[in-house]
Design an enzyme around this catalytic site. Structure first.
Site, PDB file in Angstrom:
ATOM      1  N   LYS A 195      71.438  -0.210   8.575  1.00 61.22           N
ATOM      2  CA  LYS A 195      70.863  -1.434   8.002  1.00 61.22           C
ATOM      3  C   LYS A 195      69.813  -1.998   8.957  1.00 61.22           C
ATOM      4  CE  LYS A 195      71.599  -5.758   7.966  1.00 61.22           C
ATOM      5  NZ  LYS A 195      70.164  -6.133   8.010  1.00 61.22           N
ATOM      6  N   GLU A 270      75.513  -3.891  21.330  1.00 57.48           N
ATOM      7  CA  GLU A 270      74.372  -4.040  22.250  1.00 57.48           C
ATOM      8  C   GLU A 270      73.796  -5.413  21.976  1.00 57.48           C
ATOM      9  OE1 GLU A 270      73.447  -1.677  24.373  1.00 57.48           O
ATOM     10  OE2 GLU A 270      75.043  -0.405  23.622  1.00 57.48           O
ATOM     11  N   CYS A 304      65.328  -6.884  24.651  1.00 59.61           N
ATOM     12  CA  CYS A 304      66.660  -7.353  25.067  1.00 59.61           C
ATOM     13  C   CYS A 304      66.770  -7.420  26.580  1.00 59.61           C
ATOM     14  CB  CYS A 304      67.730  -6.438  24.487  1.00 59.61           C
ATOM     15  SG  CYS A 304      67.381  -4.707  24.796  1.00 59.61           S
ATOM     16  N   GLU A 400      69.152 -17.033  26.212  1.00 58.24           N
ATOM     17  CA  GLU A 400      68.154 -16.033  25.845  1.00 58.24           C
ATOM     18  C   GLU A 400      67.135 -16.663  24.905  1.00 58.24           C
ATOM     19  OE1 GLU A 400      69.113 -12.891  22.996  1.00 58.24           O
ATOM     20  OE2 GLU A 400      68.253 -11.458  24.402  1.00 58.24           O
TER      21      GLU A 400
END
Ligand code: NAD
Length: 496
Positions: A195, A270, A304, A400
């Site tokens: 997906k 992750e 990331c 983040e």
């Protein structure tokens, strides 16, 4: 900051829009189809904010159809091919990606806003390399013979595929992530339902075409762009799915871990990062600064492992901060197809709003060292930003942002730096710069992170395991470690 729209860049964009509108479809069990219920997704160009296409979207009924096809393929799909044939199938996909590399690069630049030079040089080659790399694995994945039970017992393990997996990916490296998830499944011999993120469906849908052309057994690969709360959630909860692989935010990962836990499904995560890049005073300052700039501004900070925290030792702090601010202000921010664009827009209006919010916190909590830039007014553009003199609990340091915002922090001693670097919630990647090998190695060993770069940054290879600790998740993608999630060792005790 400059922006030039040449006829070439306009032509490239027009070609990309034509490709996006050229009947892309879902891949359900290896067949290209439209959504059963006619569901669609709008596609926006981050470089202009314009809606440029509408593509089929996977709704719940499409998910169910893909799971049914994949379940049938557990026995009758990959089971019919031997390991060498799976390797050949992966090499066919690599060759098709190579044949259509320009189309893929154009779609990726249009959909994500990243500079076309980058999608040509980085994203598409990485996707090809991924199929090449994993095509070596099927014949090398096997169990052990264990000398137990005496001379009249034969004890061995079989590495069996886990069953049907769903792989859910984000929008920052769509074609590379899609390639990795499908190639890993093919290597392990497990059907995959991928997906892609709803914000960036295009390159994965083009890949769907190539996978269909590669003539795989029915049912083994499905590609279903759709919404997370809808198609994504159904995939994770579906009783026909045996294991989950997820790359995305820590908040969604936490939720999926809870769901998978309650259903006792293995999951690999992750997740986010806030990677500290640590400069000791005895480092090669010029190289460290160059690397810090690309470490944060590559892909407009939407990486990331972006080096979004820069920890600098007292003696070189002022020099580093001044040089960094000049470099950030000098960056060429522009549209994906413009000549010379070094940094493109962020991916969506929502992402831009998030970045602007954190720049606001930077102004409130610390000192913003960069100008806000002469940015295009359409599209989702954020300026390369550097913030210093922040309190340790500022959200610019602890959270983040996933945008082009660098928090610079000062430290005095080795122990200070370890405490600062390990003080955050995340543990994906980090870097240390020092010409003293002992300092660098001791620091690398002290860092809580899945990856540590010493005197370098953003080194990746598909052969090298990737993943985090703490709030950055668990499990490893890439390298041979990734195949551990997708296979189960079954022990056979065979009395002779
Ligand atoms: P996100 O978590 O919002 O979405 C990621 C994917 O999950 C998308 O496909 C989305 O549709 C899907 N999703 C959302 N809600 C879901 C639900 N309830 N059930 C199932 N699926 C759902 O993340 P994003 O904004 O797309 O990506 C940015 C994040 O990804 C950042 O936090 C970044 O650090 C992280 N990321 C991590 C890595 C890594 O290797 N650790 C790599 C790239 C990105």
């Amino acid at each position: 900051m400059t922006m030039t729209e040449t006829s070439t860049s306009a032509d490239l964009r027009a070609t990309a829009i034509e490709l996006a509108g050229d009947g892309l479809q879902l891949l359900v069990g290896g067949r290209l189809v439209d959504s059963i219920e006619g569901a669609t997704l709008p596609v926006f160009d981050p470089s202009t904010g314009e809606e440029v296409a509408s593509v089929p979207r996977a709704a719940l009924s499409d998910v169910d159809a893909a799971v049914t096809a994949a379940r049938a393929a557990v026995k009758n799909g990959w089971g019919r091919l031997n390991a060498k044939d799976r390797e050949a199938a992966m090499r066919r996909i690599a060759a098709l990606l190579d044949r259509d590399r320009e189309q893929l690069a154009l779609l990726e630049a249009l959909d994500t806003g990243k500079p076309i030079a980058m999608s040509r040089a980085v994203d598409v080659p990485l996707a090809i390399d991924t199929f090449d790399y994993y095509s070596g694995w099927p014949t090398k994945l096997f169990g052990d013979t264990i000398p137990s039970g005496g001379p009249d017992m034969h004890v061995y393990t079989r590495l069996e595929p886990v069953g049907v997996t769903t792989q859910i990916i984000p929008w920052n490296f769509p074609i590379f992530d899609a390639a990795g998830r499908i190639a890993m499944g093919m290597a392990a011999g497990t059907p995959v339902i991928l997906k892609p993120a709803e914000v960036t469906p295009l390159s994965a849908m083009y890949l769907a075409r190539l996978v269909a052309e590669a003539d795989l057994p029915e049912g083994v690969v499905s590609i279903l762009p759709g919404y997370g709360h809808d198609a994504g959630q159904r995939l994770v909860e579906h009783p026909g799915i045996d294991a989950v692989g997820f790359t995305g935010s820590t908040s969604v990962g936490r939720k999926l871990a809870a769901t998978a836990g309650s259903l006792l499904k293995p999951i690999s995560l992750e997740l986010g990062g806030k990677s500290p890049n640590v400069l000791f005073a005895d480092c090669d300052v010029e190289a460290a600064i160059e690397s810090a700039v690309s470490g944060i501004y590559l892909n407009a900070g939407q990486v990331c492992s972006a080096g979004s925290r820069l920890l600098v030792q007292d003696d070189i702090y002022d020099e580093v901060v001044t040089a960094l601010a000049a470099k950030a202000d000098g960056m060429r921010v522009g549209r994906a197809f413009d000549d010379g664009t070094e940094m493109g827009p962020v991916v969506s209006a929502a992402q831009l709003q998030k970045v602007q919010e954190y720049v606001g916190y930077g102004h409130e909590d610390g000192r913003v060292l960069t100008s806000s830039g002469d940015l295009p007014t359409d599209g989702y553009f954020a300026a390369p930003t550097i913030v210093a003199d922040l309190p340790r609990d500022s959200r610019v340091i602890t959270e983040e942002i996933f945008g082009p915002v660098l928090a610079v922090e000062r430290f005095s001693t080795f122990d200070d730096a370890v405490e600062l670097a390990n003080g955050g919630a995340y543990g994906l990647a980090s870097a240390v710069w020092s010409e003293n090998g002992r300092t660098a190695t001791r620091f690398a060993h002290a860092l809580e992170a899945g990856t540590v770069w010493v005197n370098c940054f953003h080194q990746y290879d598909i052969a090298v395991p990737w993943g985090g600790v703490k709030a950055s998740g668990f499990g490893r993608e890439r390298g041979k470690e990734s195949l551990g999630h997708l296979t189960t060792p079954k022990v056979v005790w065979n009395a002779l």
